[in-house]
Enzyme design. Structure first.
Site, PDB file in Angstrom:
ATOM      1  N   GLU A 104     105.328  85.736  34.954  1.00 15.34           N
ATOM      2  CA  GLU A 104     105.232  86.708  36.054  1.00 15.34           C
ATOM      3  C   GLU A 104     105.602  86.060  37.391  1.00 15.34           C
ATOM      4  O   GLU A 104     106.284  86.666  38.223  1.00 15.34           O
ATOM      5  CB  GLU A 104     103.826  87.319  36.092  1.00 15.34           C
ATOM      6  CG  GLU A 104     103.591  88.215  34.865  1.00 15.34           C
ATOM      7  CD  GLU A 104     102.219  88.843  34.849  1.00 15.34           C
ATOM      8  OE1 GLU A 104     101.242  88.083  34.708  1.00 15.34           O
ATOM      9  OE2 GLU A 104     102.109  90.070  34.964  1.00 15.34           O
ATOM     10  N   GLU A 124      99.756  89.031  26.978  1.00 16.85           N
ATOM     11  CA  GLU A 124      98.487  89.657  27.372  1.00 16.85           C
ATOM     12  C   GLU A 124      98.003  90.708  26.391  1.00 16.85           C
ATOM     13  O   GLU A 124      96.806  90.845  26.154  1.00 16.85           O
ATOM     14  CB  GLU A 124      98.606  90.273  28.771  1.00 16.85           C
ATOM     15  CG  GLU A 124      98.663  89.269  29.913  1.00 16.85           C
ATOM     16  CD  GLU A 124     100.029  88.616  30.100  1.00 16.85           C
ATOM     17  OE1 GLU A 124     100.955  88.886  29.297  1.00 16.85           O
ATOM     18  OE2 GLU A 124     100.177  87.827  31.046  1.00 16.85           O
TER      19      GLU A 124
END
Ligand code: NAD
Length: 706
Positions: A104, A124
């Site tokens: 990210e 995730e």
């Protein structure tokens, strides 16, 4: 933690926080400060983010999810905004894995370069979460909607090559000693071009029909994800990336992350994540117990398990010698192994060259003398103590000194097997699961005399063949099959009392089990269970109706899927109810004086699950399993317990130990003599309820005190 190197106008921020450069608060603060400082420096025209470790960064510090420190400022979304807001271009240099929050941050950079073998992923979802630091907003803008959706929803990493193909990285550089120099040259060139910043706020998701694609995707995963919250939330967030400006999308994503963080499913995912990291810490095995070198492997028995075990080692690059009793069985085993690799080639999963290498690494033997070079010998012959004894006597005579002698037995006593050798310290159980080349779980069974370095070797070797090694002690069935026993017992007993196989299986499958008890027994073979019960008849003699329906099916030759009839009728693998089972069950109930009645779903679930959980408590009490997480890993990876419930012991903590205890006591009373026989709560369960402590708290305290 971080180190800054200035090369001309390029500033390199190097992450160096072993083992994985986790993005905990300290790291976030350091990185944020460094970026702001360099951004303010007129001499600097571009920034490179790189790592001093063999990976770029493992992502967020997951321990912070539990403590709430994940929100401490700067949090990960803030850090990404700081990177994005930089006046000068920022380049992420990715060599090795860049996972979760790491990717990210890289997505918030203007450019990404990587090595071909780099791994980039947003895992995730595997923790019941969504990528909460811009992953669902920036990845679709950069990689395109379809590639991004697949990456986010699978949680699986992609290679540098793939990342290049979908625009996640701009360039690939070989992973050699010149990597960092090439990155600096790249950063210098980017600065020289003075191109405008490339930030996601200025980009849009380009797709002809985002809504249509996402709806179709949603439908495609419906069956597989019907109990899961995170996949739906991820898709909603990705849809926001298609419809909203970046800032609004990020806000929505952050809210989704916070919501998921507090769910049972995410707690379960995190529990299993930490359990995996902990399970290789084995009491009595320390860093000084150096693993032995394993260069060659032998497998005794080329049946179902032997072949699977051999394939697992061959595809990890080990030479494997198979030993059988006859030339025919040996040829057949070797042939089936070659066919396995050929099928993988035909399906495009393996190159012909590699298949050829794997197959040619397999050899056969009929004499034990031919195993004298093997470093690790795994016995996978018939499940019979006399057979095992004879094999281990032979191994003792012929295996070289220091060789590890392992048995794949599912139920027999490793200590009894070890006792026939002059080297019980070299003997260990390696309990693979079927199909052994596919199932990740490996129960490493430590005998009373197994040497610590033998355990260390087993764990290291298991990882090399991509298994999950959970070390357990010796008892009947070890951990997995021992907990399975009461579960199967109740599944069978419920048929006598009036339930049907479908009713039982539906309840368990709705709970999330991969397969119900009766479907599982039919798949494994009704004969397998019946033979085990015959071996144990003395131990179960006090319950004359013990798995009576299963024994009758065995007598009738209804062996399950392989004979087309077991608890169900089969057309291929498709099962159908068989009314005859109700007749068989009713007749047996009468024979054994068991009253039949309507049984509701709640009772089915509790009767199957709570004795299983209670058995887990007994195992923990006796130290057969070291931690509740070990039992959970075994059940989640070997027995189809839903990951999103975190395994049976974690589930017990979630629903409350007092509740489990109450219901055990309830059935102990309501089921009369049967209840008295099988529903006695474990001492540890009773004690923890009295002291008001959860299982996790109890074991955390034990860890701190040790
Ligand atoms: P299998 O019957 O398919 O294969 C056993 C093989 O061992 C046969 O090919 C037989 O010829 C060979 N064999 C027998 N005696 C031998 C000897 N003295 N020397 C060399 N080879 C000999 O059995 P399987 O299902 O592969 O099970 C093997 C072992 O693995 C058993 O101990 C079983 O309990 C255990 N196990 C089985 C499973 C499973 O699901 N099948 C799972 C875990 C563990």
């Amino acid at each position: 933690m971080i180190f800054i190197e200035r090369i001309g106008g390029v500033a390199c921020i190097e992450l160096n926080a072993p083992p994985v450069n986790a993005l905990g608060l300290k790291m976030r603060k350091a990185l944020s400060a460094a970026i702001q400082e360099l951004d303010a420096d007129d001499q600097i025209q571009s920034i490179v983010l790189r790592s001093a470790l063999p990976l770029f960064c493992g992502g967020a510090d997951i321990a912070e999810f539990r403590t709430g420190a994940v929100w401490d400022k700067p949090d990960l979304p803030d850090l990404c905004l700081t990177v994005e807001a930089c006046r000068i271009p920022v380049i992420a240099a990715i060599a090795g894995p860049a996972m979760g929050g790491a990717l990210e941050i890289a997505l918030a950079c203007d450019h990404r370069v990587a090595t071909p073998d780099a791994l980039m992923g947003l895992p995730e979802i595997k923790l019941g979460l969504l990528p909460g630091a811009g992953g669902t907003q920036r990845l679709p803008r950069i990689a395109g909607l379809e590639a991004a959706t697949r990456m986010i929803l699978s949680g699986d990493p992609v290679s540098g090559e793939f990342a290049l193909s979908c625009g996640v990285v701009d360039k690939l550089f070989e992973n050699d000693q010149d990597f960092h120099k090439r990155v600096v040259d790249f950063a210098t060139e980017i600065a020289r071009l003075e191109a405008p910043k490339r930030i996601c706020a200025d980009m849009q998701v380009t797709h002809p029909d985002p809504k249509g694609f996402l709806a179709e995707f949603r439908r495609g995963i419906e069956a597989k994800t019907r109990n899961l919250v995170a996949p739906q939330r991820c898709l909603t967030s990705i849809q926001a990336a298609c419809e909203l400006p970046l800032t609004a999308g990020l806000a929505q994503e952050k809210a989704g992350f916070a919501e998921l963080l507090d769910t049972l499913q995410s707690r379960a995912g995190r529990h299993l994540f930490f359990a995996e990291r902990e399970c290789t810490k084995v009491p009595g095995v320390t860093r000084t117990d150096r693993p032995r070198d394993i260069a060659s492997v032998a497998v005794i028995g080329a049946g179902t398990m032997g072949r699977g075990i051999a394939i697992a080692f061959l595809q990890a690059g080990y030479p494997v010698t198979l030993l059988e009793t006859t030339q025919g069985a040996l040829d057949q085993g070797l042939d089936q192994i070659s066919q396995h690799f050929q099928r993988a080639v035909d399906k495009g999963r393996l190159s012909a060259d590699r298949a050829q290498i794997f197959s040619s690494n397999a050899s056969g033997a009929l004499n034990y003398a031919d195993l004298s070079d093997a470093d690790l010998i795994i016995e996978a012959a018939f499940e019979n103590m006399d057979v095992k004894r004879q094999i281990f006597e032979n191994l003792d005579r012929h295996a070289k000194q220091g060789a590890i002698l392992a048995s794949n037995t599912s139920t027999l006593d490793i200590d009894e097997i070890a006792a026939v050798t002059s080297r019980p310290e070299d003997v260990i159980g390696l309990h693979f699961f079927s199909p052994a080349n596919i199932m990740r779980l490996l129960e490493v069974v430590r005998g009373a005399k197994t040497a610590a370095d033998v355990i260390a070797t087993a764990i290291k070797t298991a990882k090399k063949i991509r298994k999950l090694p959970v070390t357990v002690g010796v008892c009947y069935g070890f951990v997995g099959n021992r907990m399975l026993e009461p579960y199967f017992r109740e599944g069978s007993r419920l048929l006598l009392e009036g339930a049907t196989p479908k009713q039982v299986d539906d309840v368990l499958e709705n709970f999330g089990m991969a397969m119900g008890i009766h479907a599982m027994a039919d798949l494994a073979g009704v004969d397998v269970g019946a033979r085990v019960r015959q071996e144990r008849r003395d131990e179960i003699a006090h319950d004359p109706a013990y798995q009576a329906v299963q024994d009758r099916l065995f007598e009738l030759g209804r062996l399950g899927q392989k004979t087309g009839r077991g608890s169900y009728l089969y057309e291929g693998r498709t099962r159908a109810e068989d009314p005859e089972i109700t007749q068989i069950s009713a007749a047996l109930a009468e024979e054994h004086g068991v009253a039949r009645r309507d049984i509701n779903d709640q009772e089915i679930l509790e009767r199957c699950l709570y004795p299983l959980i209670n058995e887990g408590f007994l195992i923990l009490e006796k130290g057969i399993a070291t931690r509740p997480g070990d039992c959970d890993l075994i059940w989640a990876n070997g027995y189809g317990f839903p990951n999103w419930r975190g395994g049976p012991m974690h589930y017990a903590d979630e629903i409350g130990l007092a509740h489990v205890l109450n219901r055990m006591n309830h059935y102990r009373q309501s089921l009369g003599a049967y209840g008295e026989m099988w529903f006695t709560p474990a001492r540890l369960l009773t004690e923890l309820v009295s002291s008001g402590v959860t299982l996790a708290e109890h074991f955390d305290a034990k860890k701190e005190n040790s």
